[in-house]
Motif scaffolding. Structure first.
Motif, mmCIF file in Angstrom:
data_model
loop_
_atom_site.group_PDB
_atom_site.id
_atom_site.type_symbol
_atom_site.label_atom_id
_atom_site.label_comp_id
_atom_site.label_asym_id
_atom_site.label_seq_id
_atom_site.Cartn_x
_atom_site.Cartn_y
_atom_site.Cartn_z
ATOM 1 N N ARG A 31 0.867 -1.162 -0.051
ATOM 2 C CA ARG A 31 -0.111 0.101 -0.095
ATOM 3 C C ARG A 31 0.981 1.352 -0.069
ATOM 4 O O ARG A 31 0.593 2.326 -0.648
ATOM 5 N N ALA A 32 2.003 1.215 0.558
ATOM 6 C CA ALA A 32 2.802 2.537 0.816
ATOM 7 C C ALA A 32 3.611 2.535 -0.484
ATOM 8 O O ALA A 32 3.639 3.662 -1.071
ATOM 9 N N TYR A 33 3.875 1.625 -1.251
ATOM 10 C CA TYR A 33 4.211 1.833 -2.478
ATOM 11 C C TYR A 33 3.357 2.145 -3.458
ATOM 12 O O TYR A 33 3.575 2.994 -4.373
ATOM 13 N N GLU A 34 2.219 1.778 -3.402
ATOM 14 C CA GLU A 34 1.240 2.274 -4.315
ATOM 15 C C GLU A 34 0.650 3.659 -4.031
ATOM 16 O O GLU A 34 0.681 4.694 -5.095
ATOM 17 N N MET A 35 1.044 4.226 -2.872
ATOM 18 C CA MET A 35 0.746 5.639 -2.533
ATOM 19 C C MET A 35 1.736 6.523 -3.085
ATOM 20 O O MET A 35 1.407 7.715 -3.405
ATOM 21 N N ASN A 36 3.041 5.999 -2.860
ATOM 22 C CA ASN A 36 4.084 6.877 -3.437
ATOM 23 C C ASN A 36 4.155 6.918 -5.031
ATOM 24 O O ASN A 36 4.441 7.925 -5.743
ATOM 25 N N SER A 37 3.518 5.798 -5.476
ATOM 26 C CA SER A 37 3.517 5.720 -6.994
ATOM 27 C C SER A 37 2.302 6.885 -7.466
ATOM 28 O O SER A 37 2.395 7.453 -8.489
ATOM 29 N N LYS A 38 1.145 6.941 -6.709
ATOM 30 C CA LYS A 38 0.417 7.598 -6.989
ATOM 31 C C LYS A 38 0.501 9.222 -6.824
ATOM 32 O O LYS A 38 0.223 10.038 -7.538
ATOM 33 N N ALA A 39 1.509 9.489 -5.751
ATOM 34 C CA ALA A 39 2.169 10.977 -5.627
ATOM 35 C C ALA A 39 3.121 11.284 -7.035
ATOM 36 O O ALA A 39 2.853 12.331 -7.379
ATOM 37 N N ILE A 40 3.532 10.188 -7.498
ATOM 38 C CA ILE A 40 4.556 10.494 -8.728
ATOM 39 C C ILE A 40 3.677 10.925 -9.861
ATOM 40 O O ILE A 40 3.831 11.713 -10.631
ATOM 41 N N SER A 41 2.384 9.794 -10.178
ATOM 42 C CA SER A 41 1.519 10.187 -10.955
ATOM 43 C C SER A 41 0.610 11.553 -11.010
ATOM 44 O O SER A 41 0.470 12.168 -11.844
ATOM 45 N N THR A 42 0.482 11.921 -9.693
ATOM 46 C CA THR A 42 -0.270 12.988 -9.561
ATOM 47 C C THR A 42 0.768 14.454 -9.957
ATOM 48 O O THR A 42 0.281 15.410 -10.635
ATOM 49 N N ALA A 43 2.017 14.367 -9.529
ATOM 50 C CA ALA A 43 2.908 15.361 -9.860
ATOM 51 C C ALA A 43 3.294 15.341 -11.497
ATOM 52 O O ALA A 43 3.220 16.890 -12.079
ATOM 53 N N ASP A 44 3.346 14.211 -11.904
ATOM 54 C CA ASP A 44 3.364 14.112 -13.499
ATOM 55 C C ASP A 44 2.073 14.882 -14.128
ATOM 56 O O ASP A 44 2.173 15.684 -15.081
ATOM 57 N N GLN A 45 0.857 14.743 -13.685
ATOM 58 C CA GLN A 45 -0.321 15.209 -14.460
ATOM 59 C C GLN A 45 -0.270 16.567 -14.129
ATOM 60 O O GLN A 45 -0.650 17.504 -14.918
ATOM 61 N N MET A 46 0.151 17.244 -12.860
ATOM 62 C CA MET A 46 0.294 18.719 -12.747
ATOM 63 C C MET A 46 1.225 19.329 -13.547
ATOM 64 O O MET A 46 1.164 20.334 -14.168
ATOM 65 N N LEU A 47 2.535 18.678 -13.665
ATOM 66 C CA LEU A 47 3.551 19.226 -14.621
ATOM 67 C C LEU A 47 2.920 19.212 -16.139
ATOM 68 O O LEU A 47 3.311 20.049 -16.827
ATOM 69 N N SER A 48 2.341 18.027 -16.537
ATOM 70 C CA SER A 48 1.704 18.029 -17.916
ATOM 71 C C SER A 48 0.926 19.314 -18.104
ATOM 72 O O SER A 48 0.622 19.786 -19.058
ATOM 73 N N PHE A 49 -0.020 19.601 -16.932
ATOM 74 C CA PHE A 49 -1.068 20.550 -17.013
ATOM 75 C C PHE A 49 -0.270 21.895 -17.487
ATOM 76 O O PHE A 49 -0.569 22.821 -18.329
ATOM 77 N N VAL A 50 0.587 22.084 -16.575
ATOM 78 C CA VAL A 50 1.377 23.533 -16.510
ATOM 79 C C VAL A 50 2.170 23.486 -18.275
ATOM 80 O O VAL A 50 1.961 24.349 -18.781
#
Length: 261
Positions: free
Chosen positions: A238-257
């Protein structure tokens, strides 16, 4: 934004290390005398944006400040030396250590190794050796013995040619304790070696000065608890999945910018 990607990456790396540790524990659940590892996490350096206690005016200071962490890592894998369950084998050369201490074995390079694995046997010359063929230190020879008795304090007595009225002392098994056994270097094959962190070896007779005693005809099983490790496995996943989700969220925000440029 790039900082959050890096922080998420350190989380993934740390959880991968934890997963490897848990997998190794589970793989050795049936290994005689095996001691489980526990990964200990530590946070990485912080970027001080605003110093805690820094001046905000002539008479006031920041009560906290602004500090941004840079991730996590596994600081150490701590070896846990709790006692494993004792299992009866009825083999006269099997010995379990009940309490603290390690058996001494002589390694091929002439140095001393330490083990909790009391699964002993004889070599072609009648010397008592461990399952890798390393002789005990000091060496004990029981050639021509028809009966072998190992007492709780490590004394090895043998009966020659069935003469039970006159048993002979063949040698003495010793136990070694360390101030910090978690500092020993694990060499594999149930063998540990002394390090600066472990402290100097304290050799002596079993049952004296805080050392454990020996029980003939029994072996110490691994101290790995399957249920506990499976819970740790789920938590790590679960901790691995949450860290993976944080990377995915940061990637989406960077892509939006970048799309707005």
């Amino acid at each position: 934004m790039l900082a959050s990607l890096w922080i998420g990456k350190t989380g993934l790396s740390a959880q991968e290390t934890a997963l490897s540790t848990i997998s190794n524990n589970l793989a050795n659940i049936s290994t005689t005398g095996f001691k489980k590892d526990r990964p200990n996490f530590e946070d990485l350096l912080y970027q001080i944006k605003r110093q805690p206690g820094g001046l905000t005016s002539e008479n006031t200071r920041l009560p906290s400040g602004l500090q941004i962490g840079s991730g996590v890592r596994v600081g150490i894998n701590e070896k846990i030396f709790t006692q494993g369950d004792l299992e009866t084998t009825d083999n006269s050369l099997d010995v379990a250590i009940n309490g603290d201490g390690f058996l001494r074995v002589l390694l091929p390079d002439g140095t001393i190794g330490y083990t909790r694995d009391g699964n002993l046997s004889l070599d072609a010359d009648g010397n008592i050796v461990n399952q890798s063929g390393y002789p005990m230190d000091p060496q004990i020879n029981v050639a021509d013995a028809t009966q072998i008795t190992i007492s709780g304090d490590g004394q090895v007595e043998v009966v020659i040619n069935g003469d039970t009225a006159n048993p002979q002392v063949a040698g003495q098994l010793q136990l070694t304790t360390f101030v910090n056994p978690a500092g020993l270097q694990d060499m594999g094959g149930d063998i540990y070696k002394e390090t600066v962190a472990s402290g100097a070896p304290n050799d002596g007779v079993p049952g004296e000065d805080g050392r454990g005693t020996l029980i003939q005809g029994m072996l110490e099983s691994s101290n790995v608890n399957a249920a506990e490790e499976l819970v740790n496995l789920i938590t790590t996943q679960r901790a691995y999945e949450m860290n993976s989700k944080a990377i995915s969220t940061a990637d989406q925000m960077l892509s939006f910018v970048t799309q707005q440029l």
